[in-house]
Every structure is written in structure tokens, then in C-alpha cells.
Write an enzyme that holds these catalytic residues in place. Structure first.
Site, short mmCIF file in Angstrom:
data_model
loop_
_atom_site.label_atom_id
_atom_site.label_comp_id
_atom_site.label_asym_id
_atom_site.label_seq_id
_atom_site.Cartn_x
_atom_site.Cartn_y
_atom_site.Cartn_z
N GLY A 56 0.80 -1.21 0.00
CA GLY A 56 0.00 0.00 0.00
C GLY A 56 0.84 1.26 0.00
N ASP A 112 -1.45 -8.63 0.55
CA ASP A 112 -0.18 -8.67 -0.16
C ASP A 112 0.21 -10.11 -0.51
OD1 ASP A 112 -0.15 -5.97 0.19
OD2 ASP A 112 1.60 -5.90 1.50
N HIS A 219 -0.63 0.41 9.45
CA HIS A 219 -1.83 0.73 8.69
C HIS A 219 -2.90 1.37 9.56
CE1 HIS A 219 0.07 -2.62 6.38
NE2 HIS A 219 -0.13 -1.74 5.41
N THR A 508 16.00 52.06 17.38
CA THR A 508 16.78 51.18 18.22
C THR A 508 17.79 52.01 19.00
OG1 THR A 508 18.59 50.80 16.65
CG2 THR A 508 16.64 49.40 16.41
N ASP A 571 12.04 55.22 22.11
CA ASP A 571 12.61 53.88 22.24
C ASP A 571 13.38 53.78 23.55
OD1 ASP A 571 13.43 51.22 21.01
OD2 ASP A 571 15.36 52.10 21.53
N GLY A 573 15.54 51.62 24.72
CA GLY A 573 16.95 51.29 24.59
C GLY A 573 17.77 52.50 24.20
#
Length: 586
Positions: A56, A112, A219, A508, A571, A573
Site C-alpha cells: 500500500g 499482499d 496501517h 533602536t 525607544d 533602549g
């Protein structure tokens, strides 16, 4: 309905075969028939025993992925988990079979066996020399009953060893005998954490969220036992014991391996298990075998014969000691052109000792020859560093408030942790008389406590600046000029831009760092005093940081935030950098 990368479920097999053919020029299709053969089939049929297998679909790479010199000559793929028809099998057999004959390798499933068997009988009636070997190595099942043991992933070992025998010029009798020997020498058992889903069908719900099945087939059929999910070592121990041990020892008695035996190990993905987990399984399987005195002399992990998307794996042991073992290993190691068999199985060995830390540890800072400055200048630098730390600690609440408006609100805490750690190190660890070493020490402190992107960027900044200053000063300089500091920090800024990918104008910390650097460089080149250099840098940093309010973020997590949110705060930062530079003027 499960989500799948398919079109119409009824086209699943056809479109899959088209993909295989598009990828592998060594494979050809029979016109109007779902059967695949080696593209050099005329040469195959004239010179060697042909090997034909199949079953199969849904088990790929089995069986089409094993077509090639040194493995299979042809395969007959049925529908999903459905046996191929007699006409498919017989058509493929006619194409690849010549005077040397043909061996059919069939997994032990009723459909089979019947269809391949009928094809074999018809072929014999047409004058072909045909043999058939049935593989059933599932150690989860007893021998009793008419069905017998199922054929599982261990069948691929039969494909490989019989294919190598055929390629070596063995007769049909010899190839058949070697295939039968392998089939008797393998044992497999699997575990499933989920049930596979057929194309276009809903996923069966027989397993709960904390349940698994032991001893299942390929299967979608239920396993022999359902139980709670266990740690993987316990699962592997059960599988190896069942495969390898006698019934008296709690095993199946199928292989009954003993201390002193050797095996080849296959850890097979049943559909959706990542390699990382397969490696964990293999590790434990090898440990268990070795603890029982069983040597693992070949091993492999991968996808060999899955059940569509099942989350599960199977372990196969191939006995590789006793009569015929040397020849079997030669066949296993022989090259093959089959695209989905591993180019060479691993040969497990005792792990070498770990590489000692001395081989990769960073050189001791004290071993490097840094330029030294007078103590008075060193004390001034220490005061500046402590001033920066105090400013960042004082700014914690404001930085976090701004970060909370556009991010996760931890910026103030991140910079405060870094500042606290640097301030503490100022009292004990830092060598202020060696400025280049000092910058590297600050980088080490930041790396150990700050975390987050800002911590990594500052680590890069100070580390690169320290290396640049060391290169600029050498080991003999007795003082550090404003220009030395500026050019060292310029390298740090350049490295931050290179690794982070950001530029000024992206909201940034660079929106404060770059203006500060440019202002400082201009003042240093004009011959200004150190105080004036710092004053101009501080003013430029603050102006650049404040300009980030309303600026669209184009880097970092802030880039996912709506633009209107950016108008609420600068920002954080960049503001932290501005506060730090301002502190240098005090």
C-alpha cells in the site's frame, strides 16, 4: 478533518508517483499502470536477479524510494494502505525479469500475500523463474493463527541485503536464501503516540491525550496494548526487551539474543517524529543492548516505512552474529543507488572522551599584554563607569514605563541588572589601569546577567571596542586619548550594526549611539578637550533618542507593534544609551 498538503484525496497516489518520477530519473513508470521500475530495466533483466516488492501507499519512502542498483528492481504501489493488484505486480515482473529470475519480497499481510502469490503463479505459468519471501518480524504478535506476524520496517533490511546479493551476481537460489536468512534474523516492535490520518478522512479518536499504543502496525490498526504515555527510556526498554529476550526473560522469544551476540539497529520514524527524538531513542536502545552484552555494530535512524503522519517509532534489531553474519554485513555495507537508503549505516563505538575545556576556553585576560595607564587616570575611568551605572539604576522605572507602552516592559529591569553587576565588579574584578581589558571585562559581565537583545548588542559593542582599543594601543601606550576612545567605540557601533542588521532611523539604541559617536568624532578631530567631546556626545545622544518617539520601528519585536503605539514613548533602549552618555559628563 486533518490538515494535509494534498489536493483531491482521490489523486493522492497519482500525484505522489508523479513527484517521485520528477525527482528521480533512475525510476521509470509502466505506461498506464501504477508500477515503477529501474530505468535501466533492460540491463537488469539480462544480468541479475530482479527484486520486486510493493504494498500500500502511505509508507514512503517504501517502496519506491528503494528502487536502484543494489536494492529493488521494481515496485507495485497500491492505494493508500491497500495491496497492489495482481495486474500491477505481474506487469512490473514482466518488465524486469529475465533469465536470472525474480524474487518477490512481500510483507506479511493477507492482501499482499494473496496478490503477490497469484502474480507469482501466473508468472511461473508464463515461464518466469520466480520465488517469494514473506517478511513478518513484528515481535508484538504471537506466531499463532493464520495471519502470523506483520511485516514492518525491518523489511527494508531484506530489501537491502537481498538487493546487494543480486547486484553481486548471486543466483536466484542464493538471493532467496539470503533474504530468508535476514527475514528470520530481524525483530521489530513499534509504539504510537497518535493515530495516523488517511487523506481526506478525519483522524480516529481512539487515543486520549495522555495515551499511547504499544505493538502497532503500519496501517493505523490498534496496538496490542494501550497505556499512559511513558518517558521514552521506559518505552525503549520495553521494546528492546520484547524484541531481544526470551519468553522466560519477558520477551517475545522471537530472536532470543544472548550476551555476546551482535545486532544492527534501525530506529524508524513512523511518520512525524523529529530526528531529535529518534536520536534520544537510539541512545537508549544502544545503552540497553550493551547492558545486556549485545554489541550494536551497525545503526541508523530515519524514515524507512512510516504510516503516513503517525507520531510514533519502531525499533528493529537484525541479528548479525552466527553463521552467515559476515556475508550479511558485507551486503548491508555494499553501495546502492536507491535514493532513500542511508549511504552508510553508522558503526557505533565507545564515545571518545569529551574535549577538555582547556582546548576551547578563552585565553586568560591576564595572559594578554595590555597597555597600562596611570592610577589617577584609572580612578577617573572608574568614577565614570560608576556614574553610568547609577544613572541606569535611577532610570529603571522610566525605561520600563516606556517599554511597557511599546513592548514587554522589561527594558528598565534589564539595564538595571546590567548596571548593578557592573557596579559590583567595579569594586573587585575590573582592571581600570588597562582600559582595553576593562572593556572586555564589562562585556563579560553584561553577557552573564543582562540577556535580551539589548544585552547581546551591548556585549558585542564593548567586546568589539575592547579588541579595537587593544589593537590601537598595543602594549606600550601610557595614555588613552579621546581619539583612541572614539575610534574604538566606532568599531563597537559598526559591529552592532553588522550583527544586528539595524541602522539609525529604525528605532533602536543605534539612534542614540550613532549620533553620539558622530558628535564625539567631530569634536576629537577638532582637538577639543575630553570634557567637550563628552558634552557634545551626550547632547547628540539625547536628541537622537528623543527623536525615536513616533518613529516607526523597523527592527526587533517593536517592529510588530502598531505605528500609533510608537507615538506614546521614545525607544527605551535609545533612551538608556542617552542616559548613560549623559552620566559621563557628570
Amino acid at each position: 478533518m486533518a490538515k494535509r498538503l494534498i489536493n483531491n484525496p482521490s489523486d493522492f497516489v497519482e500525484e505522489m508517483l508523479q513527484g517521485i518520477l520528477a525527482l528521480h530519473p533512475g525510476v521509470a513508470r509502466l505506461e498506464g499502470v501504477n508500477a515503477l521500475v529501474r530505468s535501466d530495466y533492460e540491463q537488469v533483466k539480462a544480468t541479475q536477479v530482479a527484486l520486486l516488492s510493493g504494498g500500500g501507499s502511505g509508507h514512503e519512502p517504501a517502496h519506491a524510494g528503494y528502487i536502484g542498483a543494489g536494492m529493488l528492481s521494481a515496485v507495485a504501489p497500491g492505494g493508500v494502505f491497500a495491496s497492489p493488484g495482481v495486474a500491477q505486480i505481474l506487469s512490473a515482473l514482466r518488465v524486469v525479469t529475465g533469465p536470472p529470475g525474480c524474487l518477490l519480497i512481500v510483507k506479511n499481510y493477507t492482501g499482499d500475500r494473496i496478490n503477490f502469490g497469484l502474480a507469482a503463479e501466473q508468472a511461473r505459468a508464463e515461464g518466469y523463474n520466480v520465488r517469494m519471501v514473506v517478511v513478518g518480524e513484528d515481535c508484538a504478535l504471537d506466531e499463532g493463527g493464520t495471519a502470523g506476524r506483520r511485516g514492518l520496517a525491518g523489511t527494508a533490511f531484506v530489501h537491502k541485503i537481498a538487493g546487494a546479493a543480486a547486484a553481486a551476481g548471486c543466483t536466484l537460489d542464493e538471493v532467496t536464501a539470503q533474504a530468508e536468512h535476514v527475514a528470520r534474523s530481524i525483530g521489530t516492535m513499534g509504539v504510537g503516540l497518535s493515530v495516523c490520518t488517511l487523506p481526506g478522512k478525519p483522524t480516529p479518536d481512539r487515543l486520549g491525550p495522555n495515551e499511547m499504543e504499544l505493538g502497532l502496525g503500519i496501517h493505523g490498526e490498534p496496538g496490542v496494548r494501550k497505556c499512559e504515555v511513558q518517558p521514552v527510556d521506559q518505552i525503549v526498554d520495553q521494546l528492546v526487551t520484547t524484541i531481544a529476550k526470551s519468553k522466560e526473560e519477558g520477551g517475545s522469544g522471537y530472536l532470543s539474543l544472548s550476551s555476546g551476540d551482535s545486532v544492527c539497529l534501525m530506529v524508524a520514524n513512523l511518520g512525524s517524529v523529529p530526528y531529535s527524538e529518534l536520536f534520544i531513542v537510539a541512545r537508549r536502545a544502544i545503552q540497553q543492548c550493551e547492558a545486556a552484552g549485545i554489541s550494536v555494530i551497525r545503526s541508523t535512524v530515519g524514515t524507512f516505512m512510516p504510516a503516513l503522519d503517525m507520531n510514533g517509532m519502531s525499533i528493529t534489531l537484525l541479528k548479525a552474529s552466527g553463521p552467515g553474519a559476515d556475508v550479511m554485513l558485507q551486503r548491508l555495507d555494499a553501495p546502492t543507488a536507491a535514493p532513500y537508503w542511508p549511504s552508510r549505516m553508522s558503526v557505533p563505538r565507545e564515545c571518545p572522551p569529551a574535549v577538555p575545556k582547556g582546548k576551547f576556553a578563552a585565553p586568560e585576560q591576564s595572559a594578554l599584554q595590555y597597555a597600562s595607564i596611570p592610577q589617577e587616570a584609572a580612578d577617573a575611568i572608574k568614577a565614570l563607569v560608576l556614574s553610568v551605572c547609577a544613572a541606569l539604576v535611577a532610570a529603571e522605572a522610566k525605561l520600563s514605563e516606556w517599554d511597557g507602552a511599546v513592548g514587554d516592559g522589561d527594558c528598565g529591569d534589564t539595564f538595571r541588572r546590567g548596571a548593578d553587576a557592573v557596579a559590583a565588579a567595579c569594586q573587585s574584578n575590573y582592571v581600570f589601569t588597562k582600559p582595553a581589558q576593562l572593556l572586555t571585562q564589562i562585556a563579560d559581565t553584561i553577557a552573564s546577567v543582562m540577556g535580551a537583545t539589548s544585552g547581546v548588542m551591548l556585549d558585542i559593542f564593548f567586546r568589539a571596542a575592547g579588541a579595537a582599543l587593544h589593537k590601537r594601543l598595543g602594549s606600550d601606550a601610557a595614555a588613552v586619548t579621546a581619539a583612541d576612545w572614539v575610534e574604538a567605540f566606532a568599531v563597537g557601533v559598526e559591529r552592532v550594526q553588522f550583527y544586528g542588521g539595524a541602522r539609525p532611523g529604525m528605532r533602536t539604541m543605534l539612534d542614540a549611539l550613532v549620533p553620539a559617536l558622530e558628535a564625539a568624532r567631530a569634536q576629537a578631530e577638532a582637538g577639543a578637550s575630553g570634557t567637550e567631546v563628552l558634552n557634545q556626545a551626550a547632547g547628540a545622544a539625547l536628541k537622537g533618542a528623543e527623536a525615536t518617539q513616533g518613529m516607526e520601528a523597523m527592527a526587533g519585536r517593536a517592529s510588530y507593534v502598531r505605528k500609533e503605539q510608537m507615538a506614546k514613548a521614545p525607544d527605551p533602549g535609545a533612551m538608556a544609551i542617552a542616559y548613560a552618555v549623559q552620566a559621563l559628563t557628570k
